[in-house]
Structures are given as structure tokens and as C-alpha cells.
Motif scaffolding. Structure first.
Motif, PDB file in Angstrom:
ATOM      1  N   HIS A 159       5.090   0.676  -8.964  1.00 18.30           N
ATOM      2  CA  HIS A 159       5.933  -0.328  -8.321  1.00 18.30           C
ATOM      3  C   HIS A 159       5.155  -1.610  -8.036  1.00 18.30           C
ATOM      4  O   HIS A 159       5.711  -2.709  -8.131  1.00 18.30           O
ATOM      5  CB  HIS A 159       6.541   0.238  -7.037  1.00 18.30           C
ATOM      6  CG  HIS A 159       7.642   1.214  -7.289  1.00 18.30           C
ATOM      7  ND1 HIS A 159       7.445   2.580  -7.237  1.00 18.30           N
ATOM      8  CD2 HIS A 159       8.952   1.035  -7.639  1.00 18.30           C
ATOM      9  CE1 HIS A 159       8.588   3.190  -7.513  1.00 18.30           C
ATOM     10  NE2 HIS A 159       9.513   2.286  -7.768  1.00 18.30           N
ATOM     11  N   ASN A 160       3.884  -1.492  -7.700  1.00 15.75           N
ATOM     12  CA  ASN A 160       3.084  -2.692  -7.452  1.00 15.75           C
ATOM     13  C   ASN A 160       2.904  -3.507  -8.724  1.00 15.75           C
ATOM     14  O   ASN A 160       2.950  -4.741  -8.683  1.00 15.75           O
ATOM     15  CB  ASN A 160       1.731  -2.305  -6.861  1.00 15.75           C
ATOM     16  CG  ASN A 160       1.776  -2.156  -5.356  1.00 15.75           C
ATOM     17  OD1 ASN A 160       1.655  -3.119  -4.612  1.00 15.75           O
ATOM     18  ND2 ASN A 160       1.972  -0.922  -4.895  1.00 15.75           N
TER      19      ASN A 160
ATOM     20  N   GLU B  19      -4.090   4.489  -1.446  1.00 14.21           N
ATOM     21  CA  GLU B  19      -5.023   5.611  -1.535  1.00 14.21           C
ATOM     22  C   GLU B  19      -6.126   5.375  -2.565  1.00 14.21           C
ATOM     23  O   GLU B  19      -7.037   6.191  -2.696  1.00 14.21           O
ATOM     24  CB  GLU B  19      -4.259   6.888  -1.888  1.00 14.21           C
ATOM     25  CG  GLU B  19      -3.259   7.303  -0.797  1.00 14.21           C
ATOM     26  CD  GLU B  19      -2.398   8.472  -1.211  1.00 14.21           C
ATOM     27  OE1 GLU B  19      -2.489   8.894  -2.399  1.00 14.21           O
ATOM     28  OE2 GLU B  19      -1.627   8.968  -0.368  1.00 14.21           O
TER      29      GLU B  19
ATOM     30  N   TRP C 205       1.523   6.961 -10.632  1.00 16.92           N
ATOM     31  CA  TRP C 205       2.376   7.311  -9.495  1.00 16.92           C
ATOM     32  C   TRP C 205       1.584   7.519  -8.202  1.00 16.92           C
ATOM     33  O   TRP C 205       2.158   7.943  -7.190  1.00 16.92           O
ATOM     34  CB  TRP C 205       3.204   8.551  -9.810  1.00 16.92           C
ATOM     35  CG  TRP C 205       4.097   8.324 -10.991  1.00 16.92           C
ATOM     36  CD1 TRP C 205       4.023   8.924 -12.217  1.00 16.92           C
ATOM     37  CD2 TRP C 205       5.190   7.398 -11.069  1.00 16.92           C
ATOM     38  NE1 TRP C 205       4.984   8.432 -13.047  1.00 16.92           N
ATOM     39  CE2 TRP C 205       5.720   7.506 -12.385  1.00 16.92           C
ATOM     40  CE3 TRP C 205       5.762   6.502 -10.174  1.00 16.92           C
ATOM     41  CZ2 TRP C 205       6.805   6.732 -12.806  1.00 16.92           C
ATOM     42  CZ3 TRP C 205       6.846   5.735 -10.596  1.00 16.92           C
ATOM     43  CH2 TRP C 205       7.355   5.854 -11.895  1.00 16.92           C
ATOM     44  N   ALA C 206       0.312   7.203  -8.205  1.00 18.91           N
ATOM     45  CA  ALA C 206      -0.478   7.288  -6.968  1.00 18.91           C
ATOM     46  C   ALA C 206      -0.059   6.178  -6.009  1.00 18.91           C
ATOM     47  O   ALA C 206       0.390   5.108  -6.429  1.00 18.91           O
ATOM     48  CB  ALA C 206      -1.967   7.169  -7.295  1.00 18.91           C
ATOM     49  N   ARG C 207      -0.207   6.440  -4.717  1.00 18.24           N
ATOM     50  CA  ARG C 207       0.040   5.381  -3.733  1.00 18.24           C
ATOM     51  C   ARG C 207      -1.082   4.362  -3.821  1.00 18.24           C
ATOM     52  O   ARG C 207      -2.261   4.716  -3.849  1.00 18.24           O
ATOM     53  CB  ARG C 207       0.110   5.956  -2.321  1.00 18.24           C
ATOM     54  CG  ARG C 207       1.354   6.772  -2.041  1.00 18.24           C
ATOM     55  CD  ARG C 207       1.358   7.249  -0.601  1.00 18.24           C
ATOM     56  NE  ARG C 207       2.487   8.111  -0.344  1.00 18.24           N
ATOM     57  CZ  ARG C 207       3.696   7.699   0.044  1.00 18.24           C
ATOM     58  NH1 ARG C 207       3.906   6.390   0.200  1.00 18.24           N
ATOM     59  NH2 ARG C 207       4.677   8.544   0.263  1.00 18.24           N
TER      60      ARG C 207
ATOM     61  N   GLN D 220      -7.887  -0.759  -6.644  1.00 11.47           N
ATOM     62  CA  GLN D 220      -6.852  -1.659  -6.137  1.00 11.47           C
ATOM     63  C   GLN D 220      -6.944  -3.029  -6.813  1.00 11.47           C
ATOM     64  O   GLN D 220      -5.925  -3.644  -7.126  1.00 11.47           O
ATOM     65  CB  GLN D 220      -6.977  -1.795  -4.624  1.00 11.47           C
ATOM     66  CG  GLN D 220      -6.555  -0.546  -3.868  1.00 11.47           C
ATOM     67  CD  GLN D 220      -6.515  -0.741  -2.373  1.00 11.47           C
ATOM     68  OE1 GLN D 220      -6.308  -1.840  -1.881  1.00 11.47           O
ATOM     69  NE2 GLN D 220      -6.711   0.339  -1.627  1.00 11.47           N
TER      70      GLN D 220
ATOM     71  N   ARG E  46       0.789  -1.238   0.000  1.00 12.26           N
ATOM     72  CA  ARG E  46       0.000   0.000   0.000  1.00 12.26           C
ATOM     73  C   ARG E  46       0.823   1.290   0.000  1.00 12.26           C
ATOM     74  O   ARG E  46       0.433   2.261  -0.656  1.00 12.26           O
ATOM     75  CB  ARG E  46      -0.976  -0.025   1.176  1.00 12.26           C
ATOM     76  CG  ARG E  46      -2.021  -1.135   1.064  1.00 12.26           C
ATOM     77  CD  ARG E  46      -2.823  -1.286   2.359  1.00 12.26           C
ATOM     78  NE  ARG E  46      -3.559  -0.096   2.693  1.00 12.26           N
ATOM     79  CZ  ARG E  46      -4.763   0.199   2.212  1.00 12.26           C
ATOM     80  NH1 ARG E  46      -5.363  -0.630   1.375  1.00 12.26           N
ATOM     81  NH2 ARG E  46      -5.376   1.312   2.562  1.00 12.26           N
ATOM     82  N   PRO E  47       1.981   1.353   0.703  1.00  8.24           N
ATOM     83  CA  PRO E  47       2.726   2.616   0.673  1.00  8.24           C
ATOM     84  C   PRO E  47       3.427   2.888  -0.660  1.00  8.24           C
ATOM     85  O   PRO E  47       3.825   4.028  -0.922  1.00  8.24           O
ATOM     86  CB  PRO E  47       3.768   2.435   1.792  1.00  8.24           C
ATOM     87  CG  PRO E  47       3.278   1.308   2.627  1.00  8.24           C
ATOM     88  CD  PRO E  47       2.549   0.407   1.677  1.00  8.24           C
ATOM     89  N   LEU E  48       3.595   1.859  -1.489  1.00  5.52           N
ATOM     90  CA  LEU E  48       4.295   2.043  -2.756  1.00  5.52           C
ATOM     91  C   LEU E  48       3.344   2.522  -3.852  1.00  5.52           C
ATOM     92  O   LEU E  48       2.128   2.394  -3.750  1.00  5.52           O
ATOM     93  CB  LEU E  48       4.963   0.745  -3.189  1.00  5.52           C
ATOM     94  CG  LEU E  48       6.156   0.266  -2.346  1.00  5.52           C
ATOM     95  CD1 LEU E  48       6.742  -1.002  -2.951  1.00  5.52           C
ATOM     96  CD2 LEU E  48       7.232   1.343  -2.231  1.00  5.52           C
ATOM     97  N   SER E  49       3.933   3.034  -4.912  1.00  5.67           N
ATOM     98  CA  SER E  49       3.137   3.544  -6.027  1.00  5.67           C
ATOM     99  C   SER E  49       2.476   2.404  -6.794  1.00  5.67           C
ATOM    100  O   SER E  49       2.861   1.234  -6.688  1.00  5.67           O
ATOM    101  CB  SER E  49       4.024   4.339  -6.982  1.00  5.67           C
ATOM    102  OG  SER E  49       4.896   3.455  -7.676  1.00  5.67           O
TER     103      SER E  49
END
Length: 222
Positions: A76-77, A125, A120-122, A131, A70-73
Motif C-alpha cells: 500500500h505504501n 516493522e 505484505w509486511a507492515r 524503509q 507505518r501501519p500499512l503494508s
């Protein structure tokens, strides 16, 4: 890239001493589109786990929960879908300064699930449906021949779900999907496998079935 058939022969599984699956005989061949149906608790997720264990190296998995960092963009996920095909050094560099080619590859996959603007959103969020689409994009980016999904579009509306499943079918040779939407399953799959109380009670071509024929498998238990 093709893959060998996945074969389960008289397979079983138990959880905390309780039998969850028993007497499972199931062969899935390259190119099939298989929908796993059945009541909640019938054993679909456990069967997904058995299938994954048989052919993990050929499978892109979409778990029931999005399982994002969750804290990554979002970038990156999704990039994580190919971590094992890059060097450790490349992956470490990507965490800080992604290469343009990787960014554009991920952006293209996100565009296929209508999320390019969230690159680039987390991840934490985003809404639940967004998601889930990130999780799907990660599997699409993975690129392995088999897409194995446990309720992969449950957080999407039917139109979005159908569109995403169509993109999965374009990118993966074989689909194995646990679904709760019977009509969607009939649309996307060429084979329907129904579980009830831990056993396969129906294995048939979808062309000879309709929602009414499958409704009895969802009737309340006595």
C-alpha cells in the motif's frame, strides 16, 4: 514523457527570519543527472524544496525521511505513488482488496530494490534501510519524468545505493539528488552543483572533477 527545464533565477529562501538560500541561478534540463553537494546545513534540502515547487507535476519525490504510513503494508505504501492517477473508488477498493494487476506492478517495482518478499509486511516493522528502499520504490512506481531525492540512499550501503540509483536512472528521464557520498555522486551524476552557506559555489560537469577537488567544500568551517 519529457518535461520543460526547471529554472530558478535569483531565487532565495528564508526560515524564521534567517536567510537559507540567496542568489540561486540554476537551470536543470531534461535528461540531466545532477548531484547536489555541500556541508550539512548548506541549504541542499531547501533547494530541493524550491525545485519541487517549480515542477511538482513532473516530479517523483524521495524525501530525506522515508515518510511511510507505518501501519500499512509495503504494497500500500508503494501503491500510493500513483494514487492521483486512479479514481477515488479504485483507491478505496485497493485498500481492502487490491486488483491483481496493481499487486503485480508493485511487486515488480519492489523486486527492483530487492524487497519483493516484503510485499505484505507492515512498513513500520522494516529496518531503516528497508524503509528507505520502500520510499524509493514508491518514487519509482510514481513514474514521473523527474526523480528528486534528498539523501535518497543514505541508509543503504554503497553497493546497494549505487544499484538503486542505477535503477532510478533507467526509469526517470532526469535525476536531481542531494547526496553526502562524493564518490557516489561522481559515479551517478553528469553535473555537480555544490552549495556553501546558501549559495552555489560550484556548478560543473562531473567528468572534470574528482573527490580530492571537492574535499575543500567539506573542510570544517573556521
Amino acid at each position: 514523457m519529457s518535461h520543460p527545464p526547471i529554472v530558478l533565477a535569483d531565487a532565495s529562501a528564508a526560515y524564521r527570519g534567517r536567510t537559507v538560500l540567496a542568489g540561486i541561478d540554476l537551470t536543470i534540463r531534461p535528461g540531466e543527472r545532477v548531484a547536489l553537494l555541500g556541508r550539512s546545513g548548506a541549504g541542499k534540502s531547501t533547494l530541493i524544496g524550491l525545485l519541487h515547487a517549480q515542477a511538482a507535476g513532473d516530479i517523483a519525490l524521495v524525501p530525506q525521511a522515508a515518510a511511510l504510513v507505518r501501519p500499512l503494508s509495503v504494497f500500500h505504501n508503494v501503491y500510493m505513488g500513483r494514487l492521483d492517477r486512479r479514481s477515488t473508488l479504485h483507491n478505496l477498493r485497493t485498500l481492502i482488496r487490491p486488483a491483481r494487476a496493481d499487486v503485480e506492478a508493485v511487486r515488480g517495482v519492489l523486486a527492483s530494490v530487492d524487497l519483493a518478499e516484503q510485499l505484505w509486511a507492515r512498513a513500520g516493522e522494516l529496518s531503516g534501510g528497508q524503509q528507505q528502499r520502500v520510499s524509493l520504490a514508491r518514487a519509482l512506481h510514481n513514474g514521473r519524468p523527474i526523480l528528486l531525492g534528498d539523501e535518497p540512499v543514505s541508509a543503504l550501503d554503497r553497493r546497494q545505493g549505487a544499484a538503486v540509483l542505477a535503477r532510478m536512472a533507467e526509469r526517470h528521464e532526469t535525476l536531481i539528488l542531494a547526496l553526502h557520498d562524493v564518490s557516489l555522486a561522481l559515479d551517478v551524476a553528469d553535473r555537480i552543483v555544490v552549495l556553501d552557506a546558501g549559495r552555489i559555489v560550484l556548478d560543473a560537469a562531473s567528468g572534470g572533477l574528482d573527490a580530492a577537488a571537492l574535499a575543500r567544500f567539506y573542510e570544517p568551517l573556521p
